[in-house]
Design an enzyme around this catalytic site. Structure first.
Site, mmCIF file in Angstrom:
data_model
loop_
_atom_site.group_PDB
_atom_site.id
_atom_site.type_symbol
_atom_site.label_atom_id
_atom_site.label_comp_id
_atom_site.label_asym_id
_atom_site.label_seq_id
_atom_site.Cartn_x
_atom_site.Cartn_y
_atom_site.Cartn_z
ATOM 1 N N SER A 62 0.846 -1.184 0.000
ATOM 2 C CA SER A 62 0.000 0.000 0.000
ATOM 3 C C SER A 62 0.883 1.236 0.000
ATOM 4 O O SER A 62 2.082 1.160 0.289
ATOM 5 C CB SER A 62 -0.908 -0.020 1.246
ATOM 6 O OG SER A 62 -1.743 1.120 1.294
ATOM 7 N N CYS A 63 0.279 2.396 -0.315
ATOM 8 C CA CYS A 63 1.028 3.665 -0.282
ATOM 9 C C CYS A 63 0.002 4.789 -0.273
ATOM 10 O O CYS A 63 -1.036 4.679 0.366
ATOM 11 C CB CYS A 63 1.993 3.760 -1.463
ATOM 12 S SG CYS A 63 1.192 3.699 -3.089
ATOM 13 N N GLY A 64 0.259 5.869 -1.007
ATOM 14 C CA GLY A 64 -0.698 6.962 -1.083
ATOM 15 C C GLY A 64 -1.801 6.704 -2.093
ATOM 16 O O GLY A 64 -2.989 6.841 -1.796
ATOM 17 N N TRP A 85 -4.002 4.695 0.513
ATOM 18 C CA TRP A 85 -4.448 5.632 1.549
ATOM 19 C C TRP A 85 -5.442 6.660 1.016
ATOM 20 O O TRP A 85 -6.265 7.182 1.775
ATOM 21 C CB TRP A 85 -3.259 6.328 2.212
ATOM 22 C CG TRP A 85 -3.707 7.026 3.458
ATOM 23 C CD1 TRP A 85 -3.870 8.362 3.660
ATOM 24 C CD2 TRP A 85 -4.117 6.400 4.676
ATOM 25 N NE1 TRP A 85 -4.348 8.613 4.924
ATOM 26 C CE2 TRP A 85 -4.506 7.417 5.569
ATOM 27 C CE3 TRP A 85 -4.194 5.062 5.098
ATOM 28 C CZ2 TRP A 85 -4.967 7.149 6.861
ATOM 29 C CZ3 TRP A 85 -4.643 4.791 6.385
ATOM 30 C CH2 TRP A 85 -5.025 5.835 7.257
#
Length: 284
Positions: free
Chosen positions: A239-241, A268
């Site tokens: 996961s990340c932004g 996110w």
């Protein structure tokens, strides 16, 4: 570094294979909006000979309100056919981006069932620094048939990630900076809460790279995952932004032989926008 045409190849490897008839080269540069950089304009001014431009925002699911979600198979097929990329081709993807966006396009090809796909280690910056050939001419494109078989296990939605967070049966690994992970700084996209998915581990993508932008060797990659508290015996969700730098973690997992990984496409941008989803702050 050991060249692997399914994950990562060196500039030396690409230089040796640049004129292979079945090689297809992609510039997948993408920049955070705040940088003000125009990836397509930079590509048109200078790229590795024969490279096509892959627009991450355009080759995405326009039905979603979230940014650059994975494209529907029909859109991917039509865009790649038009670019002359199809069955029997070895694809190499590079970028000239601080967020190493080539990995996202590598993951997109894998999602579509294409495995003869590699990222150029060190990207355009390393290629240029070595004085290798560049051009500003568009490639000659000929339509090519492409067969796609979507690999649904490589992507996760918010419901699946929420279940994984609750059950603890996956390692959720977040590629954002420590400050964003801990909730100590505002998100670059307005309206999002700050923090992280409960139970997730933080491994900022930069820790997987050497100073020249190349990826660390598999032993060093494994050490970084372990230092971040990741249990590599569990399946992983990256996961990340907004699903771009998460793919760097996915590529690194593939490099160390960890085959059970998927990417949270909404990341996110999606999780942080839902008030009814729990968030955690701090290191844990």
């Amino acid at each position: 570094m050991q060249d692997d045409p399914k994950t990562l190849v060196s500039t030396e490897w690409l230089a040796a294979h640049l004129n292979d008839p079945d090689l297809r080269l992609i510039d997948a540069s993408w920049h955070m909006p705040a940088t003000g950089r125009d990836a397509r304009a930079e590509y048109e001014a200078a790229h590795i000979p024969g490279a096509r431009f892959f627009d991450i925002d355009a080759v995405s699911d326009s039905r979603s309100a979230l940014p650059h979600m994975a494209p529907p198979t029909e859109l991917f097929i039509s865009r790649m056919r038009a670019q002359g990329i199809g069955d029997g081709h070895q694809v190499v993807i590079y970028d000239n981006s601080d967020v190493r966006s080539a990995a996202r396009v590598w993951w997109t090809f894998r999602l579509m069932g294409k495995t003869d796909v590699a990222v150029l280690d060190g990207g355009f910056a390393k290629w240029q620094s070595e004085g290798r050939e560049i051009e500003d001419m568009p490639p000659v494109l000929r339509d090519r048939h492409i067969t796609v078989q979507r690999q649904a296990g490589l992507v996760r939605d918010v419901t699946q990630v929420a279940a994984a967070s609750k059950l603890g049966d996956h390692e959720i690994i977040d590629a954002r900076s420590p400050e964003r992970f801990r909730g100590e700084m505002e998100e670059p996209r307005p309206g999002l809460r700050s923090g992280h998915i409960p139970g997730s581990k933080n491994l900022p993508f930069g820790r997987l790279l050497n100073g020249d932008g190349t990826m660390k060797d598999p032993d060093a990659l494994r050490a970084e995952f372990e230092a971040a508290g990741v249990d590599l015996s569990k399946p992983a969700i990256t996961s990340c932004g907004s699903g771009v730098t998460a793919a760097i973690l996915s590529l690194a997992l593939e490099r160390i032989g960890h085959r059970h990984h998927s990417l949270y496409d909404g990341s996110w941008t999606e999780w942080g926008s839902f008030d009814d989803l729990n968030i955690a702050t701090g290191d844990a």
